[in-house]
Design a protein around this motif. Structure first.
Motif, short mmCIF file in Angstrom:
data_model
loop_
_atom_site.label_atom_id
_atom_site.label_comp_id
_atom_site.label_asym_id
_atom_site.label_seq_id
_atom_site.Cartn_x
_atom_site.Cartn_y
_atom_site.Cartn_z
N GLN A 171 47.21 -42.68 -3.02
CA GLN A 171 46.15 -42.92 -2.05
C GLN A 171 45.68 -44.37 -2.09
N GLY A 175 46.52 -45.97 1.26
CA GLY A 175 45.30 -45.86 2.04
C GLY A 175 44.95 -44.41 2.32
N LYS A 176 43.64 -44.15 2.45
CA LYS A 176 43.18 -42.76 2.61
C LYS A 176 43.57 -42.19 3.97
N ASP A 177 43.72 -43.04 4.99
CA ASP A 177 44.13 -42.52 6.29
C ASP A 177 45.57 -42.02 6.27
N THR A 178 46.41 -42.70 5.50
CA THR A 178 47.82 -42.32 5.42
C THR A 178 48.06 -41.20 4.41
N PRO A 180 45.59 -38.86 2.47
CA PRO A 180 44.21 -38.43 2.14
C PRO A 180 44.17 -37.35 1.06
N ARG A 288 53.95 -37.21 9.57
CA ARG A 288 52.92 -37.53 8.58
C ARG A 288 53.10 -36.68 7.33
N TRP A 292 54.02 -37.56 3.33
CA TRP A 292 53.30 -37.08 2.15
C TRP A 292 54.29 -36.59 1.10
N THR A 316 35.94 -30.38 11.12
CA THR A 316 36.46 -31.66 11.63
C THR A 316 37.96 -31.64 11.94
N ALA A 318 40.07 -32.30 9.77
CA ALA A 318 40.67 -33.26 8.83
C ALA A 318 41.58 -32.53 7.85
#
Length: 358
Positions: A171, A175-178, A180, A288, A292, A316, A318
């Motif tokens: 992470q 990055g957290k967007d890629t 999470p 995506r 991961w 959300t 998410a």
């Protein structure tokens, strides 16, 4: 003396070498491989709960023509002894074969087999709430037996903090967007349990899997009560993470270069959807999710068989990564035959690379 008495005397005088040689000769003869044939390699499969690996691997050979003999059992049903001063190197005593496995020809029920494995396929957890097989695993590591997944990665997967630390590293890099990952708090014992984040929260004691050792905590008062319980387990660490109200779970499966994705929805009202009744459906594996899995599969030198578990937040939408599972990752029953075939082909490639001269 009878044959059994002679065998006992030989073992007492010569150690496991005589028994290993006897087992090797009888195994080769029972399988129809004579002195003029290429000696088969021995594959030890650690999977006591499902599937018939002797049948799955039936008729397979290495690239150099050597056939493969398969012995399937569980961690609790083997003992390992090895040394650095004899030609035997390693002996694995198989006390009991897996119930689902086809036994070798000529095998008598209840008989202890002693083999010298050339390769190991591991499909069961080494450490569970009721059993710790790390002593057996360490013996295989000492003897440097090639395996899938690697024995080093399997040892590290016995410790949840080591795995979660790798996820947090990914992470930070991606990055957290890629990539999470759910927020987490680690404490080495009850004395260091100073959780100061949101409630409700989920506590996870030790490194157990499949919902064991997990509990929802509604507020700081319940956390105080839980801390007093954790005091009774002074050698156990604990994770705490925010509780996420879920609309479903994701599992991304990677076996070699083969990917699958599943969506799991609970139908029993349990907040732990992996312990209650649920419906698990295959869905298209998004790019995506593939990333991961491919990024996580690089940890600990590489994971041949692995899964990523994530949760979808209800409010959300998410998606948050919860954990990664290694060599013991289970298969969906509807796809088990196909996925075991993928494992078989990957296993043959790994065995050829390890056991055949280039």
């Amino acid at each position: 003396s009878s044959g059994s008495e002679i065998k006992v005397m030989l073992r007492a005088l010569l150690g496991s070498q005589a028994d290993a040689d006897s087992e090797r000769s009888s195994g080769d003869a029972a399988s129809g491989y004579g002195a003029s044939s290429l000696r088969p390699v021995k594959l030890l499969v650690i999977q006591a709960d499902d599937y018939d690996w002797p049948v799955i691997m039936r008729g397979t050979k290495l690239a150099d023509g050597r056939p493969i003999l398969v012995y399937q059992t569980g961690w609790s049903d083997i003992q390992v002894h090895c040394d650095t001063y004899s030609s035997t190197r390693i002996c694995v005593d198989i006390l009991k074969l897996a119930k689902t496995a086809t036994p070798p020809e000529g095998y008598s029920a209840g008989r202890c087999l002693t083999i010298q494995p050339d390769f190991v396929l591991v499909r069961n957890e080494v450490k569970t709430p009721n059993f710790d097989g790390r002593g057996r695993l360490n013996g295989l590591l000492f003897a440097d037996v090639p395996a899938m997944n690697s024995l080093e990665s399997i040892l590290l997967f016995c410790e949840r903090p080591a795995v979660q630390g790798q996820l947090q590293r990914l992470q930070r890099r991606l990055g957290k967007d890629t990539f999470p990952v759910v927020d987490q708090h680690y404490c080495s014992s009850s004395r260091s349990l100073m959780y100061g984040y949101t409630f409700p929260a989920v506590v996870k004691v030790g490194s157990a899997h499949a919902g064991a050792g997990k509990m929802m905590i509604k507020d700081h008062r319940q956390m105080s009560d839980f801390r007093s319980v954790l005091e009774m387990m002074p050698n156990e660490h604990c994770f705490v993470e925010p509780f996420v109200e879920s609309q479903g779970d994701l599992r991304i499966q990677k076996i070699g270069d083969h990917y699958r994705a599943f969506l799991r929805n609970g139908i029993s009202g349990e907040w732990k959807t992996n312990t209650g009744s649920s419906i698990m459906t295959e869905v298209n594996c998004e790019d995506r999710w593939r990333r991961w899995a491919s990024e996580a599969a690089a940890m600990f030198g590489g994971l041949d068989i692995m899964t990523v578990d994530a949760i979808i937040e209800e409010s959300t939408g998410a998606q948050l990564i919860l954990e990664v599972n290694g060599t013991s990752s289970g298969l969906h029953p509807d796809f088990a035959d196909k996925d075991n075939s993928v494992i078989k082909e990957l296993l043959l490639r790994k065995m050829n690379a390890a056991l055949c001269e280039s």
